[in-house]
Design an enzyme around this catalytic site. Structure first.
Site, PDB file in Angstrom:
ATOM      1  N   LYS A  81     -43.498 105.992  -0.416  1.00 35.82           N
ATOM      2  CA  LYS A  81     -43.037 106.628   0.982  1.00 35.82           C
ATOM      3  C   LYS A  81     -41.463 106.476   0.894  1.00 35.82           C
ATOM      4  O   LYS A  81     -40.919 105.242   0.819  1.00 35.82           O
ATOM      5  CB  LYS A  81     -43.697 105.949   2.101  1.00 35.82           C
ATOM      6  CG  LYS A  81     -45.261 106.252   2.148  1.00 35.82           C
ATOM      7  CD  LYS A  81     -45.961 105.356   3.130  1.00 35.82           C
ATOM      8  CE  LYS A  81     -45.650 104.047   2.914  1.00 35.82           C
ATOM      9  NZ  LYS A  81     -46.714 103.183   4.100  1.00 35.82           N
TER      10      LYS A  81
ATOM     11  N   THR B 106     -41.565 103.459  15.902  1.00 37.12           N
ATOM     12  CA  THR B 106     -42.268 103.616  14.539  1.00 37.12           C
ATOM     13  C   THR B 106     -43.118 102.540  14.016  1.00 37.12           C
ATOM     14  O   THR B 106     -43.515 102.253  13.082  1.00 37.12           O
ATOM     15  CB  THR B 106     -41.103 103.911  13.422  1.00 37.12           C
ATOM     16  OG1 THR B 106     -40.184 102.573  13.389  1.00 37.12           O
ATOM     17  CG2 THR B 106     -40.228 104.964  13.782  1.00 37.12           C
TER      18      THR B 106
ATOM     19  N   GLY C  71     -46.314 100.645  13.176  1.00 34.42           N
ATOM     20  CA  GLY C  71     -47.550 100.887  12.927  1.00 34.42           C
ATOM     21  C   GLY C  71     -47.719 102.167  12.226  1.00 34.42           C
ATOM     22  O   GLY C  71     -48.625 102.569  11.903  1.00 34.42           O
ATOM     23  N   THR C  72     -46.372 102.873  11.666  1.00 35.14           N
ATOM     24  CA  THR C  72     -46.582 104.053  10.825  1.00 35.14           C
ATOM     25  C   THR C  72     -47.208 104.036   9.711  1.00 35.14           C
ATOM     26  O   THR C  72     -48.023 104.647   9.384  1.00 35.14           O
ATOM     27  CB  THR C  72     -44.934 104.838  10.738  1.00 35.14           C
ATOM     28  OG1 THR C  72     -44.400 103.616  10.228  1.00 35.14           O
ATOM     29  CG2 THR C  72     -44.659 105.145  12.131  1.00 35.14           C
ATOM     30  N   GLY C  73     -47.037 102.946   9.030  1.00 31.34           N
ATOM     31  CA  GLY C  73     -47.607 102.649   7.489  1.00 31.34           C
ATOM     32  C   GLY C  73     -49.036 102.431   7.959  1.00 31.34           C
ATOM     33  O   GLY C  73     -49.888 103.112   7.008  1.00 31.34           O
ATOM     34  N   CYS C  74     -49.542 101.742   8.634  1.00 30.69           N
ATOM     35  CA  CYS C  74     -51.109 101.450   8.910  1.00 30.69           C
ATOM     36  C   CYS C  74     -51.595 102.878   9.483  1.00 30.69           C
ATOM     37  O   CYS C  74     -52.786 103.203   8.975  1.00 30.69           O
ATOM     38  CB  CYS C  74     -51.189 100.499  10.145  1.00 30.69           C
ATOM     39  SG  CYS C  74     -50.389  99.009  10.020  1.00 30.69           S
TER      40      CYS C  74
END
Length: 269
Positions: free
Chosen positions: A175, A207, A209-212
């Site tokens: 990412k 942003t 928790g965007t990866g989760c």
């Protein structure tokens, strides 16, 4: 048939990341969510102030309990925290082949807190990467897994994605949110080559928790039968909408959460 997806991750009591974000993303993407806790954190939108780890054997017990009773159509792995928990998760999943596994190598929280102990990186690389259907590191995480400098351009991103796939995952999505500039490209490495997914950077501090959220949406789509490129396209579009609508929430004073239910909640309700 409604698919069942299991998240193995840590808890965020403020609701924006970890298990809480995973369950919201699962629901938003139309699958039934389940959760195995690896850690309890004391955190909010401003940062992490404490971590309490679940004993590794009890992490394994939770996984075994779910599989003993429920059909699991996909697994998302998030915060692992330490080497012993990584070993326990790997052992619990090793004989359950054929189920899509999305591995999000959570290492550092938005506020800078360390969420993966240094000695766990080797175990995660050796034991969990070969089990992964899809690995989803951001640029610092990809660099840490490879013991290389953080990528600063597309060429370095692509090279690191391919090096990571050589370690065992069937697919790797690196990412590009940490790149400079107005674009936020991601690159997917699969057996047939590289696939780029373009996106404009949304100007927001919300942003958390965007990866989760992305990895959980990916697990949901893989559970429903999507290919890796199809799942990435759908999940990225979902996350983009969640980030764009994040300003409609009023949660905390730091890095706020995304709006997981942006397509389901009517404004004002």
């Amino acid at each position: 048939m409604i698919r069942n997806v299991l998240s193995i991750a840590g808890s965020d009591p403020s609701g924006g990341a970890g298990i809480q974000a995973d369950l919201k993303a699962f629901s938003a993407r139309g699958v039934y969510g389940m959760a195995v806790l690896t850690a309890l954190t004391a955190q909010n939108t401003q940062g992490v102030t404490g971590v309490h780890l679940v004993p590794p054997q009890f992490v394994a017990d939770q996984i075994d309990a779910v599989f003993a009773d429920v059909r699991v159509d996909a697994v998302k792995i998030g915060m692992i925290a330490n080497a012993a928990i990584a070993e326990a998760v790997a052992a619990a999943l090793a004989d359950r082949r054929g189920i899509p596994i999305v591995l999000d190598p959570v290492m550092i929280a938005k506020g800078g807190a360390t969420l993966l102990e240094p000695d766990a990186v080797d175990v995660l690389t050796r034991r969990l990467l070969p089990l992964a259907t899809l690995l989803t590191p951001n640029l610092p995480e990809a660099a840490a897994l490879l013991h290389q400098p953080v990528a600063t351009n597309r060429e370095e991103m692509a090279a690191q994605a391919e090096r990571l796939r050589a370690l065992g995952p069937a697919a790797v999505l690196v990412k590009g949110g940490h790149l400079d500039g107005e674009e936020s490209p991601d690159v997917l490495s699969i057996a047939d080559g590289l696939h780029w997914f373009e996106a404009r950077r949304v100007p927001t501090k919300n942003t958390h928790g965007t990866g989760c959220t992305l990895s959980s949406a990916l697990a949901a789509e893989l559970a429903k039968g999507a290919s890796a490129p199809e799942a990435v396209a759908i999940a990225k579009d979902y996350l983009a909408g969640a980030v764009a609508a994040a300003g409609k929430l009023s949660v905390g004073s730091g890095h706020g959460p995304v709006q997981h239910f942006h397509a389901l909640w009517k404004e004002g309700e």
